[in-house]
Design a protein around this motif. Sequence first.
Motif, PDB file in Angstrom:
ATOM      1  N   LYS A 198       0.832  -1.208   0.000  1.00  0.00           N
ATOM      2  CA  LYS A 198       0.000   0.000   0.000  1.00  0.00           C
ATOM      3  C   LYS A 198       0.866   1.257   0.000  1.00  0.00           C
ATOM      4  CE  LYS A 198      -4.130  -1.898   2.197  1.00  0.00           C
ATOM      5  NZ  LYS A 198      -5.014  -1.853   3.372  1.00  0.00           N
ATOM      6  N   LYS A 199       1.916   1.245   0.803  1.00  0.00           N
ATOM      7  CA  LYS A 199       2.815   2.403   0.873  1.00  0.00           C
ATOM      8  C   LYS A 199       3.486   2.646  -0.474  1.00  0.00           C
ATOM      9  CE  LYS A 199       6.776   4.105   3.508  1.00  0.00           C
ATOM     10  NZ  LYS A 199       7.753   3.793   4.563  1.00  0.00           N
ATOM     11  N   ARG A 200       3.930   1.573  -1.094  1.00  0.00           N
ATOM     12  CA  ARG A 200       4.600   1.706  -2.390  1.00  0.00           C
ATOM     13  C   ARG A 200       3.623   2.167  -3.465  1.00  0.00           C
ATOM     14  NH1 ARG A 200       8.613  -2.814  -5.015  1.00  0.00           N
ATOM     15  NH2 ARG A 200       8.914  -1.791  -7.009  1.00  0.00           N
ATOM     16  N   ALA A 201       2.392   1.669  -3.420  1.00  0.00           N
ATOM     17  CA  ALA A 201       1.374   2.085  -4.390  1.00  0.00           C
ATOM     18  C   ALA A 201       1.107   3.586  -4.273  1.00  0.00           C
ATOM     19  CB  ALA A 201       0.091   1.286  -4.193  1.00  0.00           C
ATOM     20  N   VAL A 202       1.012   4.084  -3.056  1.00  0.00           N
ATOM     21  CA  VAL A 202       0.810   5.518  -2.849  1.00  0.00           C
ATOM     22  C   VAL A 202       2.005   6.299  -3.387  1.00  0.00           C
ATOM     23  CG1 VAL A 202       0.666   7.314  -1.074  1.00  0.00           C
ATOM     24  CG2 VAL A 202      -0.765   5.279  -0.898  1.00  0.00           C
ATOM     25  N   LYS A 203       3.193   5.814  -3.082  1.00  0.00           N
ATOM     26  CA  LYS A 203       4.424   6.487  -3.532  1.00  0.00           C
ATOM     27  C   LYS A 203       4.491   6.552  -5.059  1.00  0.00           C
ATOM     28  CE  LYS A 203       9.448   6.141  -3.062  1.00  0.00           C
ATOM     29  NZ  LYS A 203      10.541   5.332  -2.506  1.00  0.00           N
ATOM     30  N   GLU A 204       4.024   5.494  -5.732  1.00  0.00           N
ATOM     31  CA  GLU A 204       4.073   5.428  -7.191  1.00  0.00           C
ATOM     32  C   GLU A 204       2.790   5.951  -7.840  1.00  0.00           C
ATOM     33  OE1 GLU A 204       5.360   1.621  -8.623  1.00  0.00           O
ATOM     34  OE2 GLU A 204       7.013   1.530  -7.176  1.00  0.00           O
ATOM     35  N   ASP A 205       1.880   6.470  -7.015  1.00  0.00           N
ATOM     36  CA  ASP A 205       0.600   6.996  -7.495  1.00  0.00           C
ATOM     37  C   ASP A 205      -0.134   5.955  -8.334  1.00  0.00           C
ATOM     38  OD1 ASP A 205      -1.400   8.892  -7.673  1.00  0.00           O
ATOM     39  OD2 ASP A 205      -0.594   9.785  -9.486  1.00  0.00           O
ATOM     40  N   VAL A 210      -3.097  -0.552  -5.608  1.00  0.00           N
ATOM     41  CA  VAL A 210      -2.392  -1.756  -5.167  1.00  0.00           C
ATOM     42  C   VAL A 210      -2.495  -2.825  -6.254  1.00  0.00           C
ATOM     43  CG1 VAL A 210      -2.325  -3.606  -3.451  1.00  0.00           C
ATOM     44  CG2 VAL A 210      -2.685  -1.249  -2.712  1.00  0.00           C
ATOM     45  N   ASN A 211      -3.660  -2.949  -6.880  1.00  0.00           N
ATOM     46  CA  ASN A 211      -3.847  -3.940  -7.930  1.00  0.00           C
ATOM     47  C   ASN A 211      -2.888  -3.694  -9.098  1.00  0.00           C
ATOM     48  OD1 ASN A 211      -5.713  -6.205  -8.905  1.00  0.00           O
ATOM     49  ND2 ASN A 211      -5.670  -4.790 -10.632  1.00  0.00           N
ATOM     50  N   ALA A 212      -2.799  -2.443  -9.559  1.00  0.00           N
ATOM     51  CA  ALA A 212      -1.902  -2.128 -10.677  1.00  0.00           C
ATOM     52  C   ALA A 212      -0.451  -2.409 -10.300  1.00  0.00           C
ATOM     53  CB  ALA A 212      -2.076  -0.672 -11.093  1.00  0.00           C
TER      54      ALA A 212
END
Length: 86
Positions: free
Chosen positions: A18-25, A28-30
């Motif tokens: 989740k943290k990485r998904a937010v960081k990469e905009d 989570v699925n993508a």
Amino acid sequence: MANLSIRGLDDRSLAELKKRAVKEDASVNALVLRLIEQGLGRRPSKPALRRHADLDELSGSWGKSDAAAFERATAAFSEVDAKLWK
């Protein structure tokens, strides 16, 4: 397209995703789809972005001849046109 449920994912791993998904905009699925494709060798991994808040990497990278060339090239910027300041 198929759906996949992931069982046994620990809380820490989910939090990191989740943290990485937010960081990469990204969602989570993508993010998970991209990581799977990269892991399978179907998509090249992106190089990590390097963000700097300083110029430390440039410090000491010029030699004396580089500094002298810079001084010569920018010398005109130090000259004041008196006519413009009247």
